[in-house]
Design a protein around this motif. Sequence first.
Motif, PDB file in Angstrom:
ATOM      1  N   ARG A 192      22.180 -16.281  -7.259  1.00 28.81           N
ATOM      2  CA  ARG A 192      21.937 -14.835  -7.112  1.00 28.81           C
ATOM      3  C   ARG A 192      23.105 -14.042  -7.687  1.00 28.81           C
ATOM      4  N   SER A 193      22.807 -12.856  -8.183  1.00 27.71           N
ATOM      5  CA  SER A 193      23.876 -11.977  -8.679  1.00 27.71           C
ATOM      6  C   SER A 193      23.420 -10.535  -8.541  1.00 27.71           C
ATOM      7  N   VAL A 194      24.377  -9.627  -8.679  1.00 28.73           N
ATOM      8  CA  VAL A 194      24.074  -8.201  -8.511  1.00 28.73           C
ATOM      9  C   VAL A 194      23.018  -7.756  -9.533  1.00 28.73           C
ATOM     10  N   GLN A 195      22.116  -6.885  -9.100  1.00 29.13           N
ATOM     11  CA  GLN A 195      21.057  -6.415 -10.001  1.00 29.13           C
ATOM     12  C   GLN A 195      21.655  -5.582 -11.142  1.00 29.13           C
ATOM     13  N   PRO A 196      21.026  -5.663 -12.329  1.00 29.95           N
ATOM     14  CA  PRO A 196      21.539  -4.888 -13.473  1.00 29.95           C
ATOM     15  C   PRO A 196      21.403  -3.384 -13.223  1.00 29.95           C
ATOM     16  N   LEU A 233       2.605 -11.728 -10.187  1.00 26.75           N
ATOM     17  CA  LEU A 233       4.016 -11.657 -10.586  1.00 26.75           C
ATOM     18  C   LEU A 233       4.226 -12.231 -11.978  1.00 26.75           C
ATOM     19  N   PHE A 234       3.532 -13.326 -12.270  1.00 27.18           N
ATOM     20  CA  PHE A 234       3.728 -13.913 -13.592  1.00 27.18           C
ATOM     21  C   PHE A 234       3.219 -12.972 -14.682  1.00 27.18           C
ATOM     22  N   GLY A 235       2.100 -12.323 -14.398  1.00 26.34           N
ATOM     23  CA  GLY A 235       1.563 -11.350 -15.352  1.00 26.34           C
ATOM     24  C   GLY A 235       2.594 -10.275 -15.648  1.00 26.34           C
ATOM     25  N   TRP A 236       3.220  -9.802 -14.604  1.00 28.88           N
ATOM     26  CA  TRP A 236       4.235  -8.755 -14.780  1.00 28.88           C
ATOM     27  C   TRP A 236       5.467  -9.311 -15.490  1.00 28.88           C
ATOM     28  N   TYR A 237       5.893 -10.482 -15.090  1.00 27.83           N
ATOM     29  CA  TYR A 237       7.073 -11.131 -15.688  1.00 27.83           C
ATOM     30  C   TYR A 237       6.846 -11.363 -17.184  1.00 27.83           C
ATOM     31  N   ASN A 238       5.651 -11.723 -17.534  1.00 29.18           N
ATOM     32  CA  ASN A 238       5.294 -11.963 -18.933  1.00 29.18           C
ATOM     33  C   ASN A 238       5.448 -10.675 -19.738  1.00 29.18           C
ATOM     34  N   HIS A 239       5.115  -9.586 -19.105  1.00 29.42           N
ATOM     35  CA  HIS A 239       5.209  -8.271 -19.739  1.00 29.42           C
ATOM     36  C   HIS A 239       6.669  -7.806 -19.784  1.00 29.42           C
ATOM     37  N   CYS A 240       7.392  -8.143 -18.738  1.00 32.75           N
ATOM     38  CA  CYS A 240       8.771  -7.668 -18.600  1.00 32.75           C
ATOM     39  C   CYS A 240       9.663  -8.826 -18.159  1.00 32.75           C
ATOM     40  N   ASN A 242      12.626  -9.359 -18.055  1.00 30.96           N
ATOM     41  CA  ASN A 242      13.906  -9.070 -17.383  1.00 30.96           C
ATOM     42  C   ASN A 242      13.744  -8.889 -15.878  1.00 30.96           C
ATOM     43  N   THR A 243      12.519  -8.954 -15.393  1.00 30.29           N
ATOM     44  CA  THR A 243      12.257  -8.796 -13.964  1.00 30.29           C
ATOM     45  C   THR A 243      13.058  -9.818 -13.167  1.00 30.29           C
ATOM     46  N   ARG A 244      13.578  -9.390 -12.006  1.00 30.26           N
ATOM     47  CA  ARG A 244      14.381 -10.310 -11.182  1.00 30.26           C
ATOM     48  C   ARG A 244      13.758 -10.408  -9.796  1.00 30.26           C
ATOM     49  N   LEU A 245      13.421 -11.635  -9.439  1.00 28.02           N
ATOM     50  CA  LEU A 245      12.786 -11.895  -8.139  1.00 28.02           C
ATOM     51  C   LEU A 245      13.851 -11.982  -7.045  1.00 28.02           C
ATOM     52  N   VAL A 246      13.593 -11.378  -5.898  1.00 31.26           N
ATOM     53  CA  VAL A 246      14.488 -11.530  -4.734  1.00 31.26           C
ATOM     54  C   VAL A 246      13.906 -12.590  -3.810  1.00 31.26           C
ATOM     55  N   SER A 247      12.620 -12.460  -3.516  1.00 35.80           N
ATOM     56  CA  SER A 247      12.004 -13.409  -2.587  1.00 35.80           C
ATOM     57  C   SER A 247      10.497 -13.398  -2.756  1.00 35.80           C
ATOM     58  N   CYS A 318      17.591 -13.061  -7.684  1.00 30.04           N
ATOM     59  CA  CYS A 318      17.807 -14.366  -8.326  1.00 30.04           C
ATOM     60  C   CYS A 318      18.081 -14.128  -9.808  1.00 30.04           C
ATOM     61  N   SER A 319      18.661 -15.142 -10.417  1.00 26.16           N
ATOM     62  CA  SER A 319      18.917 -15.038 -11.854  1.00 26.16           C
ATOM     63  C   SER A 319      17.585 -14.947 -12.592  1.00 26.16           C
ATOM     64  N   ASN A 320      17.663 -14.491 -13.810  1.00 24.91           N
ATOM     65  CA  ASN A 320      16.501 -14.405 -14.670  1.00 24.91           C
ATOM     66  C   ASN A 320      15.841 -15.767 -14.854  1.00 24.91           C
ATOM     67  N   GLU A 321      16.697 -16.780 -14.992  1.00 26.08           N
ATOM     68  CA  GLU A 321      16.193 -18.131 -15.216  1.00 26.08           C
ATOM     69  C   GLU A 321      15.443 -18.637 -13.978  1.00 26.08           C
ATOM     70  N   ASP A 322      16.041 -18.424 -12.793  1.00 25.53           N
ATOM     71  CA  ASP A 322      15.377 -18.853 -11.550  1.00 25.53           C
ATOM     72  C   ASP A 322      14.029 -18.154 -11.389  1.00 25.53           C
ATOM     73  N   THR A 323      14.036 -16.855 -11.662  1.00 24.52           N
ATOM     74  CA  THR A 323      12.795 -16.089 -11.557  1.00 24.52           C
ATOM     75  C   THR A 323      11.721 -16.710 -12.445  1.00 24.52           C
TER      76      THR A 323
END
Length: 497
Positions: A192-196, A233-240, A242-247, A318-323
């Motif tokens: 995890r890291s601070v949000q951009p 969520l995947f649909g949105w992630y595919n569009h964007c 850079n989205t970062r999942l928290v939980s 979470c990191s971009n990669e984890d998301t």
Amino acid sequence: MFEDIQYKEIFQFFQEISQIPHGSGNEEELSNYVKAFAEGLSLEVYQDAAYNLLIRKPGSAGREAEPSLLIQGHLDMVCEKDHGSPHNFETDPIALKLDGDWLFADRTTLGGDDGIAVAYAMALMSDTTHSLPPLEILLTTGEETGLLGANYFDTSQIRSKRMINLDSEKEGTVLISSAGGAKLQFHTRLTRSVQPDGYIPVTVRIYGLKGGHSGEDINKKRGNANKLMSRYLFGWYNHCPNTRLVSIDGGVKDNAIPRECTAKLWVPGDLSEEVERGCWWFGEDLAKEFGGTDSQAKIALEWADIARDPEGWSLEPCSNEDTGRILSFLNLAPDGVQNMSHVIEGLVETSCNLGILRTDEDIWTGVVSLRGSQRDQLLAMKEKFYILSGMNQIEMQVFSEYPGWEYREESALRQRYCAVYQRLFGKEAGMEAIHAGLECGIFAKAIPDLDIISIGPDIVDIHSPSERMSVSSVQRTWELLLAMLEQEESATVVERT
Ligand SMILES: [Zn+2]
């Protein structure tokens, strides 16, 4: 209460059992009680450390040399009560009530599942009026919490090659196959890291679904909240990307279809309108897709104001990669009915249920309940999940595996049951395979040539305070059982030349 009832001894035994609390994990006293009962009749008793009981009764006069038959059921019951009930399952007897043909309990489960098997077993042990073959009676523990007793039991103790399981709840329908299964658990560490800068937090909820049992209801085309959230969520992630999942959290039990799922994420602030639009469209799609089967399914979105209300937002994203890898895994994970039987009409052969998702600070977990009546299909599904989790750097573990009871083309016991049923009741018996686990699977696997059927009287709403058992059905099932145990004309072995 049962003075004027035909075969009252069975109901009296049931009443005696009801006096002794016997929820799963609390079977010691009932096991000892039945043990003492059998010993009082000078029967041979074997009790193991899990309080399973195996009792042997010699055959009636003239039938001592016949092959024995195994009668099997479980000692434990599910403990459920209504909100207002003061019942204590550890100490209180089950309060029986009789209304017409129905026997039930005062705002608690009745324990007809599977106390009626114990009552039948006691009636068989003490019976001196009928001609019976040599019997083995096996009463197990912890059935309702994962077939624990049957799994523990040393099956080399069993000498019989035929078994009648008495844990079915539909009179006139003989069970001929049950599913095997396993619990698959997935987990991965999170960074995890601070949000951009410029990102804003949002909570998405999917709710209002019907849910249900992951075995019995899996073919009803209901939505799985966890799976739907993953798709959204995947649909949105595919569009964007850079989205970062928290939980992402949803579901309470691996064997229940999840009704709700909640996800928290951070998205670029300038895309907020697109997020809202996407969510609206997803809601429209839900209504179309599940209009006929799960019409209350809803998705809702809520922008968080963390400065004012930080509740639930203590975790950094979470990191971009984890998301990416969690959402890829969830989106690709098989769910629901995988294939139908080619042999038994309408039977789900393989299915899975993405039952639980949990996110903690540094670990993410998912649990899938897998079911299948064919060993090879189960294995193939496990391998599929194994590959999929590996591709996304997610660990997989397999828990609580239990074997299926595969349908046998040849079953002399089933044939006999059908013939006896027809003779007694003048109609054909039904046959059913179920997409849920039974102890039969464990015994079928341990003793490959064991011929098994599963029968029982009508009991409805089992595992709930509305559980009730039909008195007349208990009586007819007793007659059927006795007729099954009568000497067969063909029992004498004909030597072929
Ligand atoms: Zn049961």
